[in-house]
Design an enzyme around this catalytic site. Structure first.
Site, PDB file in Angstrom:
ATOM      1  N   TYR A 148       1.075  -1.244  -0.037  1.00 20.30           N
ATOM      2  CA  TYR A 148      -0.104  -0.049   0.068  1.00 20.30           C
ATOM      3  C   TYR A 148       0.701   1.272   0.058  1.00 20.30           C
ATOM      4  O   TYR A 148       1.868   1.200   0.775  1.00 20.30           O
ATOM      5  CB  TYR A 148      -0.844   0.036   1.117  1.00 20.30           C
ATOM      6  CG  TYR A 148      -1.587   1.307   1.278  1.00 20.30           C
ATOM      7  CD1 TYR A 148      -2.865   1.519   0.548  1.00 20.30           C
ATOM      8  CD2 TYR A 148      -1.515   2.199   2.356  1.00 20.30           C
ATOM      9  CE1 TYR A 148      -3.736   2.621   0.579  1.00 20.30           C
ATOM     10  CE2 TYR A 148      -2.327   3.397   2.492  1.00 20.30           C
ATOM     11  CZ  TYR A 148      -3.348   3.485   1.667  1.00 20.30           C
ATOM     12  OH  TYR A 148      -4.164   4.682   1.637  1.00 20.30           O
TER      13      TYR A 148
ATOM     14  N   LYS B 191       3.861   8.983   9.018  1.00 21.69           N
ATOM     15  CA  LYS B 191       3.573   8.410  10.135  1.00 21.69           C
ATOM     16  C   LYS B 191       4.347   9.079  11.428  1.00 21.69           C
ATOM     17  O   LYS B 191       4.232  10.133  11.939  1.00 21.69           O
ATOM     18  CB  LYS B 191       3.594   7.157  10.188  1.00 21.69           C
ATOM     19  CG  LYS B 191       2.327   6.663   9.153  1.00 21.69           C
ATOM     20  CD  LYS B 191       1.884   5.097   9.021  1.00 21.69           C
ATOM     21  CE  LYS B 191       0.680   5.113   8.447  1.00 21.69           C
ATOM     22  NZ  LYS B 191       0.770   4.454   7.119  1.00 21.69           N
TER      23      LYS B 191
ATOM     24  N   ASP C 152       9.196   2.952   0.038  1.00 19.85           N
ATOM     25  CA  ASP C 152       8.102   3.640   0.659  1.00 19.85           C
ATOM     26  C   ASP C 152       8.551   3.329   2.173  1.00 19.85           C
ATOM     27  O   ASP C 152       7.826   2.121   2.536  1.00 19.85           O
ATOM     28  CB  ASP C 152       6.839   3.364  -0.032  1.00 19.85           C
ATOM     29  CG  ASP C 152       5.718   4.107   0.949  1.00 19.85           C
ATOM     30  OD1 ASP C 152       6.027   4.826   1.841  1.00 19.85           O
ATOM     31  OD2 ASP C 152       4.469   3.679   0.408  1.00 19.85           O
TER      32      ASP C 152
HETATM   33  C1  LIG Z   1       0.335   4.860   5.734  1.00 18.34           C
HETATM   34  C2  LIG Z   1       0.948   4.611   4.579  1.00 18.34           C
HETATM   35  C3  LIG Z   1       1.004   5.498   3.374  1.00 18.34           C
HETATM   36  C4  LIG Z   1      -0.121   6.561   3.398  1.00 18.34           C
HETATM   37  O1  LIG Z   1       0.215   7.635   4.362  1.00 18.34           O
HETATM   38  P1  LIG Z   1      -0.740   8.663   4.585  1.00 18.34           P
HETATM   39  O2  LIG Z   1      -0.317   9.464   5.595  1.00 18.34           O
HETATM   40  O3  LIG Z   1      -2.199   7.691   5.246  1.00 18.34           O
HETATM   41  O4  LIG Z   1      -1.490   9.239   3.446  1.00 18.34           O
HETATM   42  C5  LIG Z   1       1.503   5.224   2.400  1.00 18.34           C
HETATM   43  N1  LIG Z   1       2.789   4.369   2.276  1.00 18.34           N
HETATM   44  C6  LIG Z   1       2.835   3.340   3.435  1.00 18.34           C
HETATM   45  C7  LIG Z   1       3.839   2.393   3.319  1.00 18.34           C
HETATM   46  C8  LIG Z   1       1.980   3.632   4.485  1.00 18.34           C
HETATM   47  O5  LIG Z   1       2.127   2.797   5.449  1.00 18.34           O
END
Ligand SMILES: *Cc1c(COP(=O)(O)O)cnc(C)c1O
Length: 457
Positions: free
Chosen positions: A169, A292, A264
């Site tokens: 994701y 995060k 990511d």
């Molecule tokens: C949470 C997350 C996102 C998205 O971040 P948001 O702050 O919710 O937009 C993208 N990539 C990864 C790996 C994530 O865990």
């Protein structure tokens, strides 16, 4: 009780839990009332889908307060929390150091749309302690960071296609709301209404942990792939820990083809260690994204790379990206306060040791009782999987039917004062605020819940 089991659970393991059977459901009257109202205001009553408790029993709990490793809901129920706002709260809820820095900063105003010294301060903390980034850009969410990193990779390589992995994701931007079609190497299919088919066709999707698929994709789309994007350690669809050899292969094939590798690290950044999964694997991604934990509980994301690659971002270069609230001073302050704590000597060693002991204690119990249950874990991230597989490294290996077991477990845990994210595909987090006492308490509740799940096995 078997002697061997008794031995296994002596000492700090405590006694074996007594199977007390299901507990009565906690009161959710106030949460129910709030949820009914919320449904008249928001689709599904929520502002982010998984919060709606669609995959577990009951109405969502409305949280009123958090402190340390605890949260309290609107009905006054107290829980030991392992969701941690989905990852950001590595110090636990409402840590004094972060709260005080935020309050102090807010005394001077909340947003200026002009540079502040706080942006420099947070950037310096990151760049000085992370060999993967020379220059960075702050955004307001992880989604924005990843979306911008993709644009940067496309602008830099002058190529259009990207490759992602089934089960990773990367936020909800159009190019990334794409899932695998049928076949080993496929053009993606949109995983949401509203994503144009033509966008999805620029995204190639392959399974994780499959070097053949990767080789085939590069053979097929040679010279068209701007970037490969992978979660540092995939942790949004179970916890799919990749072998170091696979990450090495991935780096090499990207390099050989002039394709940028994007890690990511929105979940893994500052979680597995200050340098996230890149540090964990000793990998060298070309672009990294964070979010995060970076914002200390406030909305912050960022992407970073070498000065040369970042030189393509506007106003230095031709890749446009902006934000009214980017580098917001209050959010920067929270990030500075939180990251400063993480840099203290021994922080990760202590946290990771605590989380490992927690995960392994649960696993020993499940194994001793021959339950089809595995606790996959890395650093302070864990995932409960109802499986007998020793490794789960790609989305296909997750048994969808096993989520029924998670549902039962989730209810039993809520009724025992333990809060997990409301889906069996979500990971849990141990924070620095979880003491051994609470972890022991949580572990016993989890063991009781497992006994109930497997009662009629
Ligand atoms: C949470 C997350 C996102 C998205 O971040 P948001 O702050 O919710 O937009 C993208 N990539 C990864 C790996 C994530 O865990």
């Amino acid at each position: 009780m078997l002697e061997s089991l008794k031995k296994m659970f002596s000492g700090n393991e405590g006694d074996m839990p007594v199977n007390t059977g299901s507990k009565p459901d906690i009161s959710r009257e106030k949460s129910k009332e709030l949820y009914e109202k919320a449904k008249t205001y928001f689709p599904g009553g929520v502002n982010s889908p998984v919060r709606a408790f669609k995959s577990v029993y009951g109405t969502p709990l409305f949280i009123q307060k958090g402190d340390g490793c605890f949260v309290w809901d609107a009905d006054g129920n107290q829980f030991i929390d392992f969701c941690g706002s989905w990852g950001p709260l590595i110090l636990g809820h409402n840590p004094t150091k972060v709260r005080e820095k935020v309050i102090e900063t807010m005394q001077n105003g909340m947003s200026f749309g002009a540079p502040t010294a706080l942006e420099n301060e947070l950037a310096e903390l990151i760049i000085k302690n992370n060999k993967h980034v020379e220059k960075i850009r702050f955004t307001s969410s992880g989604t924005e960071a990843v979306m911008s990193a993709i644009r940067l990779a496309r602008g830099y390589t002058k190529r259009d296609k990207i490759l992602k992995f089934e089960g990773c994701y990367h936020g909800h931007s159009d190019s990334l709301l794409v899932k695998a079609g049928s076949g080993l190497v496929t053009f993606g299919e949109t995983s949401s209404l509203g994503v144009p088919k033509s966008f999805a066709e620029e995204t190639i999707v392959i399974p994780l942990n499959d070097t053949d698929a990767l080789t085939q994709a590069f053979a097929q789309f040679k010279d068209q792939l701007a970037a490969v994007i992978i979660e540092g350690i995939p942790a949004n669809n179970g916890l799919l820990i990749q072998d170091p050899a696979y990450i090495e292969f991935l780096q090499k094939i990207c390099k050989d083809n002039g394709t940028l590798l994007i890690f990511d690290e929105v979940i893994t950044g500052f979680r597995l260690g200050f340098e996230g999964a890149a540090g964990y694997y000793n990998a060298k991604p070309d672009i990294v994204t964070y979010g995060k934990i970076l914002g200390g509980g406030l909305p912050v994301g960022m992407y970073g790379a070498s000065a040369e690659i970042m030189g393509h971002i506007s106003p230095d270069g031709g890749v446009y990206q902006a934000g009214t609230l980017s580098g917001n001073p209050v959010a920067m302050a929270a990030g500075i306060a939180q990251l400063t704590e993480l840099l203290k000597s021994g922080f990760y060693k202590e946290l990771n040791a605590k989380a490992t002991e927690f995960a392994e204690g649960i696993q020993r119990f499940a194994t001793a009782r021959s339950y089809k249950f595995k606790v996959f874990h890395v650093g302070s991230i864990f995932w409960f999987a109802f499986t007998d597989k020793d490794k789960i490294q790609c989305a296909e290996d997750i048994d969808a039917a096993s989520m029924e077991k998670f549902k039962i477990m989730h209810r039993e845990l809520l009724n025992r004062g333990i809060y997990l994210g409301p889906s069996g595909y979500e990971v849990g987090f141990v924070s620095a605020a979880h003491t051994k006492i609470e972890l022991e308490k949580a572990k016993r509740a989890i063991l009781e819940a497992l006994d109930i799940v497997f009662r009629n096995k």
